[in-house]
Scaffold this active site. Structure first.
Site, PDB file in Angstrom:
ATOM      1  N   SER A  40       0.789  -1.238   0.000  1.00  0.00           N
ATOM      2  CA  SER A  40       0.000   0.000   0.000  1.00  0.00           C
ATOM      3  C   SER A  40       0.821   1.289   0.000  1.00  0.00           C
ATOM      4  O   SER A  40       0.298   2.346  -0.342  1.00  0.00           O
ATOM      5  CB  SER A  40      -0.977   0.028   1.174  1.00  0.00           C
ATOM      6  OG  SER A  40      -0.309   0.297   2.389  1.00  0.00           O
ATOM      7  N   LYS A  83       0.502   4.805   6.711  1.00  0.00           N
ATOM      8  CA  LYS A  83      -0.042   5.598   5.607  1.00  0.00           C
ATOM      9  C   LYS A  83       0.550   7.002   5.672  1.00  0.00           C
ATOM     10  O   LYS A  83       1.197   7.386   6.625  1.00  0.00           O
ATOM     11  CB  LYS A  83      -1.574   5.711   5.694  1.00  0.00           C
ATOM     12  CG  LYS A  83      -2.326   4.402   5.749  1.00  0.00           C
ATOM     13  CD  LYS A  83      -2.270   3.626   4.477  1.00  0.00           C
ATOM     14  CE  LYS A  83      -3.031   2.306   4.609  1.00  0.00           C
ATOM     15  NZ  LYS A  83      -2.666   1.330   3.648  1.00  0.00           N
TER      16      LYS A  83
END
Length: 174
Positions: A40, A83
């Site tokens: 990701s 993230k």
């Protein structure tokens, strides 16, 4: 003057206890090591890289747009996610035509490889929360999805500061 075996053992036990307490303090309050799992955050971070995460920085300041953070997954706090901070409290966020807009301005994202699929309706980041996305937008479970949503400050574990493994990939992070 010689020491007895009992005194020497006592000195060793005290030294080991001090080392354990110091390691515990550093691990839980200062820095922690994490391993990147999954794609990701590609290309910035890749699967298997190991990071140093600064756990105390957000005791003194708020997260800033562009920082890479580790946080507890809101739907399952036993899992950690990594993230990038895209928007902070009070910011508006919108994704349309494959582009991300923060406060009405197109975000300049040199770190992503492809156009973001899908859209996200105009929303305002609530107080005490942030909006996060993976750099590999089309393969990232992030704030666009209900099980993550706006991430509350109390779930943030720290800021990723250094990739230290593998050695040939060592680098500091923004």
């Amino acid at each position: 003057m010689s020491t007895t075996l009992g005194e020497e053992i006592k000195d060793w036990v005290i030294s080991i206890l001090i080392a354990v307490v110091l390691a515990f303090f550093i691990r839980y309050f200062v820095v922690e090591l994490y391993m990147v799992e999954g794609p990701s955050m590609r290309p910035t971070l890749v699967n298997g890289e190991r990071l140093v995460v600064n756990k105390f920085i957000y005791r003194f300041k708020q997260p800033v747009r562009g920082e890479i953070i580790v946080f507890k997954f809101p739907s399952d706090p036993s899992r950690d996610f990594i993230k990038r901070v895209i928007a902070i409290p009070g910011d508006t966020i919108e994704i349309k035509d494959g582009r991300v807009f923060v406060n009405g301005q197109l975000l300049n994202e040199t770190y992503i490889l492809e156009k973001t699929r899908g859209s996200y309706p105009l929303a305002t980041v609530p107080a005490g929360h942030i909006f996060v996305m993976g750099d590999n937008r089309n393969n990232s479970e992030d704030s666009r999805f209900a099980d993550v949503g706006f991430v509350p400050y109390d779930l943030i574990k720290g800021k990723a500061v250094v990739v230290f493994w593998p050695l040939d990939q060592m680098k500091s992070l923004p």
